[in-house]
Design an enzyme around this catalytic site. Structure first.
Site, mmCIF file in Angstrom:
data_model
loop_
_atom_site.group_PDB
_atom_site.id
_atom_site.type_symbol
_atom_site.label_atom_id
_atom_site.label_comp_id
_atom_site.label_asym_id
_atom_site.label_seq_id
_atom_site.Cartn_x
_atom_site.Cartn_y
_atom_site.Cartn_z
ATOM 1 N N ARG A 28 17.030 50.469 -12.439
ATOM 2 C CA ARG A 28 16.939 49.104 -12.962
ATOM 3 C C ARG A 28 15.482 48.744 -13.240
ATOM 4 O O ARG A 28 14.568 49.342 -12.684
ATOM 5 C CB ARG A 28 17.548 48.098 -11.991
ATOM 6 C CG ARG A 28 16.786 47.954 -10.654
ATOM 7 C CD ARG A 28 15.781 46.796 -10.692
ATOM 8 N NE ARG A 28 14.985 46.679 -9.485
ATOM 9 C CZ ARG A 28 13.792 47.207 -9.318
ATOM 10 N NH1 ARG A 28 13.247 47.939 -10.267
ATOM 11 N NH2 ARG A 28 13.108 47.045 -8.199
ATOM 12 N N HIS A 35 9.432 39.972 -5.786
ATOM 13 C CA HIS A 35 9.268 39.734 -4.342
ATOM 14 C C HIS A 35 9.862 38.383 -3.926
ATOM 15 O O HIS A 35 9.400 37.759 -2.987
ATOM 16 C CB HIS A 35 7.791 39.818 -3.935
ATOM 17 C CG HIS A 35 7.289 41.231 -3.856
ATOM 18 N ND1 HIS A 35 7.110 41.894 -2.677
ATOM 19 C CD2 HIS A 35 6.962 42.110 -4.836
ATOM 20 C CE1 HIS A 35 6.662 43.126 -2.928
ATOM 21 N NE2 HIS A 35 6.568 43.282 -4.227
ATOM 22 N N ASP A 37 13.439 38.122 -3.803
ATOM 23 C CA ASP A 37 14.808 38.330 -3.291
ATOM 24 C C ASP A 37 14.895 38.214 -1.776
ATOM 25 O O ASP A 37 15.814 37.593 -1.244
ATOM 26 C CB ASP A 37 15.419 39.656 -3.798
ATOM 27 C CG ASP A 37 14.605 40.907 -3.496
ATOM 28 O OD1 ASP A 37 13.474 40.784 -2.973
ATOM 29 O OD2 ASP A 37 15.104 42.016 -3.768
ATOM 30 N N GLY A 128 8.994 52.791 -9.860
ATOM 31 C CA GLY A 128 9.343 51.360 -9.877
ATOM 32 C C GLY A 128 10.676 51.098 -10.565
ATOM 33 O O GLY A 128 10.968 49.967 -10.933
ATOM 34 N N SER A 130 13.645 51.920 -9.172
ATOM 35 C CA SER A 130 14.656 51.805 -8.126
ATOM 36 C C SER A 130 15.496 53.057 -7.943
ATOM 37 O O SER A 130 16.693 52.986 -7.658
ATOM 38 C CB SER A 130 15.564 50.616 -8.438
ATOM 39 O OG SER A 130 16.045 50.104 -7.255
ATOM 40 N N SER A 131 14.856 54.206 -8.058
ATOM 41 C CA SER A 131 15.586 55.453 -7.827
ATOM 42 C C SER A 131 16.110 55.500 -6.394
ATOM 43 O O SER A 131 17.185 56.046 -6.131
ATOM 44 C CB SER A 131 14.676 56.651 -8.092
ATOM 45 O OG SER A 131 13.513 56.559 -7.312
ATOM 46 N N ASP A 179 18.108 45.195 -5.891
ATOM 47 C CA ASP A 179 18.370 46.488 -6.510
ATOM 48 C C ASP A 179 19.837 46.887 -6.360
ATOM 49 O O ASP A 179 20.498 47.260 -7.329
ATOM 50 C CB ASP A 179 17.457 47.557 -5.899
ATOM 51 C CG ASP A 179 15.991 47.206 -6.097
ATOM 52 O OD1 ASP A 179 15.707 46.337 -6.934
ATOM 53 O OD2 ASP A 179 15.144 47.782 -5.404
HETATM 54 P P1 NG1 Z 1 11.446 48.542 -5.868
HETATM 55 O O1 NG1 Z 1 10.653 48.217 -7.062
HETATM 56 O O2 NG1 Z 1 12.691 49.286 -6.200
HETATM 57 O O3 NG1 Z 1 10.639 49.204 -4.823
HETATM 58 C C1 NG1 Z 1 11.461 46.496 -4.121
HETATM 59 C C2 NG1 Z 1 12.617 45.972 -3.275
HETATM 60 C C3 NG1 Z 1 13.339 44.808 -3.951
HETATM 61 C C4 NG1 Z 1 12.340 43.736 -4.356
HETATM 62 C C5 NG1 Z 1 11.213 44.384 -5.183
HETATM 63 C C6 NG1 Z 1 10.131 43.396 -5.568
HETATM 64 C C7 NG1 Z 1 13.874 47.605 -1.939
HETATM 65 C C8 NG1 Z 1 14.995 48.568 -1.937
HETATM 66 N N1 NG1 Z 1 13.625 47.030 -3.110
HETATM 67 O O4 NG1 Z 1 11.977 47.125 -5.270
HETATM 68 O O5 NG1 Z 1 14.301 44.295 -3.072
HETATM 69 O O6 NG1 Z 1 11.831 43.049 -3.232
HETATM 70 O O7 NG1 Z 1 10.587 45.444 -4.477
HETATM 71 O O8 NG1 Z 1 10.643 42.361 -6.341
HETATM 72 O O9 NG1 Z 1 13.224 47.399 -0.923
#
Ligand code: NG1
Length: 446
Positions: A28, A35, A37, A128, A130-131, A179
């Site tokens: 995604r 930051h 959520d 970044g 979301s793998s 995510d």
């Molecule tokens: P990514 O970019 O996938 O590391 C992380 C958090 C999200 C959200 C974003 C910032 C996890 C799994 N994912 O995403 O929940 O806080 O950073 O918006 O921790």
């Protein structure tokens, strides 16, 4: 790797097995709402076409074996149990362990089944996109089959997303639920605004003719490895800000007011307006920087208690913690997400782009999750004609998202390549840019 090939390979990797089942979980990009959520404030992401693909076969003996078509990820096996010991931080199998343990804790299946799993991916890691959550979701879907739970019938997609958001804390990050929610619930052709506690989703298409250009800064961020502490600084300071606001409410009302996270100011029984929430927060955190001693005095507890409960090993900057700026980002980003949703529903590409630009500035200056590379890449995208551009995801590296007219992609890509990849990174070759439309959520593959 295509699913047919993956199925074939599964039978080579796990000889003697019957034909496996398959599932897929997309990556995604977040378009706006960074930051927020984990504070219970909304986000607006979309699923992309790149995805994690699994071939899997349940087993009765509780043994879980994970293999990956990419030899960089070694084969691992572990025994299913109510509490599964974690491997070293940063190990890829921890995402599968997180999923299995999370499903066990929430659904208490009668039998702790095992499974053989072969993983393949078209999704770049640590970029970044979301793998990690895509792997968690895909492993959970495979495991649900192993324990006989039908997704959508016995367990809703929203419920699975909620339980996996908690489950992923197993790897050590304190992330929110964006995510898992978008990966499981995305609808092709739509970005989605997501609200939390309880999880709610609202779909909205991109404006006519628009697409999202995703540019990889090529700076890798391993959020469960070295970047873990930098990521967790966000949730930690926001939790501390929540405690300071709770303290302020106590002073205002003369009694304890329940406030688990900043989002409860709007969505809890308090039900404040934006103006009221802002006014309250700025009284609770009235200095740009607060030292540990000042925070402890305000909360009426010893500094060690503040460390243990909220800060952990987060080092104290010489001039104190920048809590006010962190709170300001939350307040302004929440408003931007609401306006961005309205802009999408109105098909207003320019307003949406302007909100993306403003979000990047807030991420860079108030939340401090940008980097020189991300700033340069965002600037290159804007110079190349993007309607708006910003970092996406956790920050510190990874990718940027830019709103462009799809017909301009042919000019956008070489312009960003010239300005960022050739000049800033002194690189040539195929630029790591792709043009994305909102894709569908995770599913089993027949
Ligand atoms: P990514 O970019 O996938 O590391 C992380 C958090 C999200 C959200 C974003 C910032 C996890 C799994 N994912 O995403 O929940 O806080 O950073 O918006 O921790």
């Amino acid at each position: 790797m295509e699913f047919e090939e993956l199925r074939q390979l599964f039978r080579d990797v796990f000889p003697g097995s019957s034909p496996p089942e398959c599932c897929r979980a997309p990556g995604r990009v977040n378009l706006i709402g960074e930051h927020t959520d984990y504070n219970g404030l909304p986000v607006l992401p979309m699923a992309i076409a790149q995805e994690i693909r699994l071939a899997f076969q349940p087993r009765d003996d509780g043994r879980i074996t994970l293999s990956n078509v990419n030899p960089a990820f070694p084969t691992v096996a572990f025994q299913n149990a109510p509490k599964i010991p974690a491997s070293a931080a940063g190990s890829w199998e921890n995402y599968c362990k997180a999923a299995v343990q999370g499903v066990n804790a929430a659904l208490r299946p009668a039998r702790l089944a095992g499974m053989d799993v072969l993983v393949s991916s078209t999704l770049p890691m640590a970029a970044g996109l979301s793998s990690s959550s895509a792997l968690v979701v895909a492993c959970a879907m495979a495991y649900l089959r192993a324990v006989g739970v039908r997704l959508g019938d016995d367990l809703s997609r929203l419920a699975l997303a909620e339980l996996l958001a908690d489950a992923e804390h197993y790897v050590g990050t304190r992330g929110g639920g964006m995510d898992q929610a978008v990966i499981l619930n995305a609808v092709e052709g739509n970005a989605c605004k997501i609200d939390f506690f309880p999880l709610r989703m609202e779909n909205a298409p991109l404006p006519d003719g628009c697409a999202i250009a995703v540019c990889d800064s090529t700076v890798k961020v391993n959020k469960s490895g070295e970047a873990l502490h930098r990521y967790n600084a966000g949730p930690r300071l926001c939790a501390l800000a929540t405690a300071l606001v709770r303290r302020q409410l106590h002073e205002d009302f003369g009694e304890e007011v329940e406030l688990d996270r900043l989002g409860d100011l709007w969505f809890g029984p308090l039900c404040l307006t934006h103006a009221e929430a802002e006014e309250l927060c700025m009284r609770a955190v009235d200095k740009p920087r607060m030292t540990l001693a000042a925070i402890a005095a305000r909360l009426g507890c010893p500094p060690e208690a503040v460390r243990t409960r909220w800060l952990g090993d987060l080092p104290e900057p010489p001039d104190g913690f920048p809590i006010q700026a962190r709170v300001r980002h939350q307040l302004t980003e929440y408003r931007r997400v609401e306006m961005a949703r309205d802009a999408l529903l109105a098909g207003d590409a320019e307003s949406f782009g302007a909100l993306m630009n403003a979000s990047h500035e807030s991420c860079a200056h108030d939340f401090e999750i940008s980097s020189p590379e991300l700033d340069a890449l965002v600037e290159a995208a804007r110079d190349a004609g993007a309607l708006g551009a910003r970092l996406t995801g956790a920050g510190f590296g990874g990718a940027t998202v830019s709103l462009i007219y799809e017909e301009d992609a042919g000019a956008f890509i070489p312009a960003v390549t010239e300005q960022y990849y050739r000049q800033f990174l002194r690189r040539t070759g195929t630029p790591p840019i792709f043009i994305a439309q909102p894709g569908p959520g995770a599913d089993y593959v027949a």
